[in-house]
Design an enzyme around this catalytic site. Sequence first.
Site, short mmCIF file in Angstrom:
data_model
loop_
_atom_site.label_atom_id
_atom_site.label_comp_id
_atom_site.label_asym_id
_atom_site.label_seq_id
_atom_site.Cartn_x
_atom_site.Cartn_y
_atom_site.Cartn_z
N ARG A 147 -10.18 14.74 9.03
CA ARG A 147 -11.05 15.15 7.92
C ARG A 147 -12.41 15.57 8.46
O ARG A 147 -12.94 14.98 9.39
CB ARG A 147 -11.20 14.01 6.92
CG ARG A 147 -10.02 13.86 6.00
CD ARG A 147 -10.14 12.62 5.13
NE ARG A 147 -9.37 11.51 5.68
CZ ARG A 147 -9.37 10.28 5.17
NH1 ARG A 147 -10.12 10.00 4.13
NH2 ARG A 147 -8.64 9.34 5.71
N ARG A 162 -2.87 -2.21 -3.08
CA ARG A 162 -4.08 -1.46 -2.77
C ARG A 162 -4.08 -0.17 -3.58
O ARG A 162 -3.09 0.57 -3.60
CB ARG A 162 -4.12 -1.11 -1.29
CG ARG A 162 -5.38 -0.32 -0.90
CD ARG A 162 -5.11 0.61 0.24
NE ARG A 162 -6.29 1.38 0.60
CZ ARG A 162 -6.25 2.50 1.30
NH1 ARG A 162 -5.10 2.98 1.72
NH2 ARG A 162 -7.36 3.16 1.58
N HIS A 178 -12.97 2.34 1.40
CA HIS A 178 -12.92 1.26 2.40
C HIS A 178 -13.64 0.01 1.90
O HIS A 178 -14.12 -0.80 2.69
CB HIS A 178 -13.55 1.68 3.74
CG HIS A 178 -12.79 2.73 4.49
ND1 HIS A 178 -13.40 3.75 5.17
CD2 HIS A 178 -11.45 2.93 4.65
CE1 HIS A 178 -12.49 4.53 5.73
NE2 HIS A 178 -11.29 4.04 5.42
N GLU A 183 -8.21 -6.28 5.58
CA GLU A 183 -8.17 -5.83 4.19
C GLU A 183 -7.03 -6.50 3.42
O GLU A 183 -7.16 -6.79 2.23
CB GLU A 183 -8.01 -4.31 4.15
CG GLU A 183 -9.21 -3.58 4.75
CD GLU A 183 -8.95 -2.10 4.94
OE1 GLU A 183 -9.22 -1.34 4.00
OE2 GLU A 183 -8.47 -1.71 6.03
N ASN A 205 0.88 -1.18 0.00
CA ASN A 205 0.00 0.00 0.00
C ASN A 205 0.91 1.22 0.00
O ASN A 205 1.45 1.61 1.03
CB ASN A 205 -0.92 0.00 1.22
CG ASN A 205 -1.81 1.21 1.30
OD1 ASN A 205 -1.82 2.06 0.41
ND2 ASN A 205 -2.58 1.32 2.37
#
Length: 395
Positions: free
Chosen positions: A239, A89, A178, A383, A10
């Site tokens: 965020r 990813r 996600h 994941e 990733n």
Amino acid sequence: MANALVLVINSGSSSLKFAVIDSKTGDALLSGLGECFGLPEARMSWKYQGEKTEVEITGDNHHKASVERLVELVNELGFTDDIVAVGHRVVHGGEKFTKSVLIDDDVVKGIESIQDLAPLHNPAHIIGIRAAMEAFPSLPHVAVFDTAFHQTMPAKAYTGAISSKLYKDYGIRRYGFHGTSHYYVSREAARILNKPVEESNFITVHLGNGASVCAVKEGKSVDTSMGFTPLAGLMMGTRCGDLDPSIIEFLLKKGWSQEKIFDELNKNSGFLGVSGLTSDARGILEAMEQGHEGATLAFEVFTYRVAKYIASYMVAVGAPLDAIVFTGGIGENALLIRREVLKNLKVFGYEEDVSGDEAARFGEAGIITKEGSPVAMVVPTNEELIIAQDAISLI
């Protein structure tokens, strides 16, 4: 394949996470992180058999240097002959990539062509992909997209209430993120409840530094809280989540630059902005216990918004709900946050099972509501396993 190991990568703008995953068991045999790329303190650390090692990263190209050190590491640890694929990813696939794909030159160009949709992520993924393909030229490389699971959303869920020309010309719509996490935990929840996933309905709640909610109907995503970018939806670590777009115009008129505004919304908002203290949920909870007003407000805003999204997604599912599923670093471990969300959902009959809630932490799954109450549960996400399994299935 006796030893079907997958190297999962990733690549971020200033970091590179990696893991060697056993695609059958889901175990991470090796996991690590290269970070602070572009800075003098660039470094790479990894964990193997319970021991952690850290080294400095030098040179002009820290992404490439990290991948080269990773090659040396997998050789040193004896994984080389057992790694059968590299899984990458990729945050944004737009409408171009609706499922995982084997990477070739056309795929790399395709990811580059939509990098405007994720300017903080996709260019960094490309850097990591190119470096890894150069380092592991004999292995197949697979791209797994965060947005892919949400491609089953109906038009009424992904269409913005704006001119259709903006969608046709620029692809402006809800994409959601996600996806690998929401996919994995919905499957695991169905398994735990001993029910076919295609007959199951969930609201999956991924709470971490990034946070999103997904309505999963009959195993498919039908709505999700993140939007055109990962900035929309829930309040997060730094965020802002959902925001009146006129605030942007207001700040522009006050003399703020576009860059300053989006730095503020992406990096200085959320837990950090509201609390004035920290972006980390653990720090928020600790400060709240000490009476810190900003931390208390951040906790209340976050849990209220999570509960509101869950409630609204009961409409999106449009069928009897099998469970609310909490996951992610906060969703799996922050007992007080789950407890407060359930309190806010009491109008729907949710009642916490205190002992069950306390037990479902630190990697443990479990149902956290009382018998007779609608079901809420915790399922630790994985994941990396989904990326590894997708890579195996494609080769």
